[in-house]
Write a protein that holds these residues in place. Structure first.
Motif, PDB file in Angstrom:
ATOM      1  N   ARG A  10      13.629  -9.319   0.633  1.00 38.21           N
ATOM      2  CA  ARG A  10      14.787 -10.205   0.656  1.00 38.21           C
ATOM      3  C   ARG A  10      14.685 -11.219  -0.486  1.00 38.21           C
ATOM      4  O   ARG A  10      13.649 -11.837  -0.686  1.00 38.21           O
ATOM      5  N   ASP A  12      16.599 -14.597  -1.895  1.00 39.97           N
ATOM      6  CA  ASP A  12      17.552 -15.663  -1.594  1.00 39.97           C
ATOM      7  C   ASP A  12      18.016 -16.310  -2.896  1.00 39.97           C
ATOM      8  O   ASP A  12      17.388 -16.156  -3.945  1.00 39.97           O
ATOM      9  N   ASP A  89      21.226 -10.073   9.324  1.00 43.38           N
ATOM     10  CA  ASP A  89      19.813  -9.810   9.071  1.00 43.38           C
ATOM     11  C   ASP A  89      19.621  -8.304   9.026  1.00 43.38           C
ATOM     12  O   ASP A  89      20.011  -7.601   9.949  1.00 43.38           O
ATOM     13  N   VAL A  92      13.387  -5.866   6.831  1.00 44.20           N
ATOM     14  CA  VAL A  92      12.576  -5.961   5.625  1.00 44.20           C
ATOM     15  C   VAL A  92      11.206  -5.390   5.968  1.00 44.20           C
ATOM     16  O   VAL A  92      10.887  -5.166   7.129  1.00 44.20           O
TER      17      VAL A  92
END
Length: 137
Positions: A10, A12, A89, A92
């Motif tokens: 992930r 950000d 979500d 991951v």
């Protein structure tokens, strides 16, 4: 039967541009990228490894890094974008693709379940303003 493994990472604070019309107009190609993600190459969650290096790593080493390639294996998912009402979500880490659990593959499962999933078709790396630019279809 070939087994595929998904190594999710992930990122950000990336810039997301849905660009289908603009890219098709600029390039004149109908198969131009429809989404571009710009990932600042600072404070990454894991170090980047070139695909030819990453493919020779052990599973544990792969979990500690990420790669980007255009060979049809990599994809990305927009998980948060207020303008589109996206706040999800997705998994991951390490996931083995199981045809019984993910018919059609893990990418198709993610695309169907969450939407806004794109197969990586371009990867550019810039150094003046350090970033990765990933195009997807």
């Amino acid at each position: 039967m070939e087994t595929e493994t998904y190594f999710g990472t992930r990122f950000d604070n990336v810039r997301i541009e849905l660009t289908q019309g603009a890219n098709q107009k600029a390039s004149g190609m109908e198969n131009a990228s429809v989404c571009v993600v710009k990932i600042p190459n600072v404070n990454l969650p894991k170090p980047y490894k070139a695909p030819e290096v990453w493919n020779d790593l052990t599973t544990d080493e792969m979990l500690e890094s990420f790669t980007l390639d255009t060979e049809g294996k990599n994809f990305f998912v927009i998980v948060k974008k207020a303008e589109l009402g996206i706040d999800i979500d997705v998994p991951v880490g390490l996931i083995d693709q199981d045809e019984t659990k993910y018919p059609g593959g893990f990418f198709e499962h993610i695309k169907t379940k969450y939407g806004y999933a794109f197969s990586v078709d371009t990867v550019d790396v810039y150094t003046l303003i350090p970033r990765f630019e990933i195009g997807g279809r």
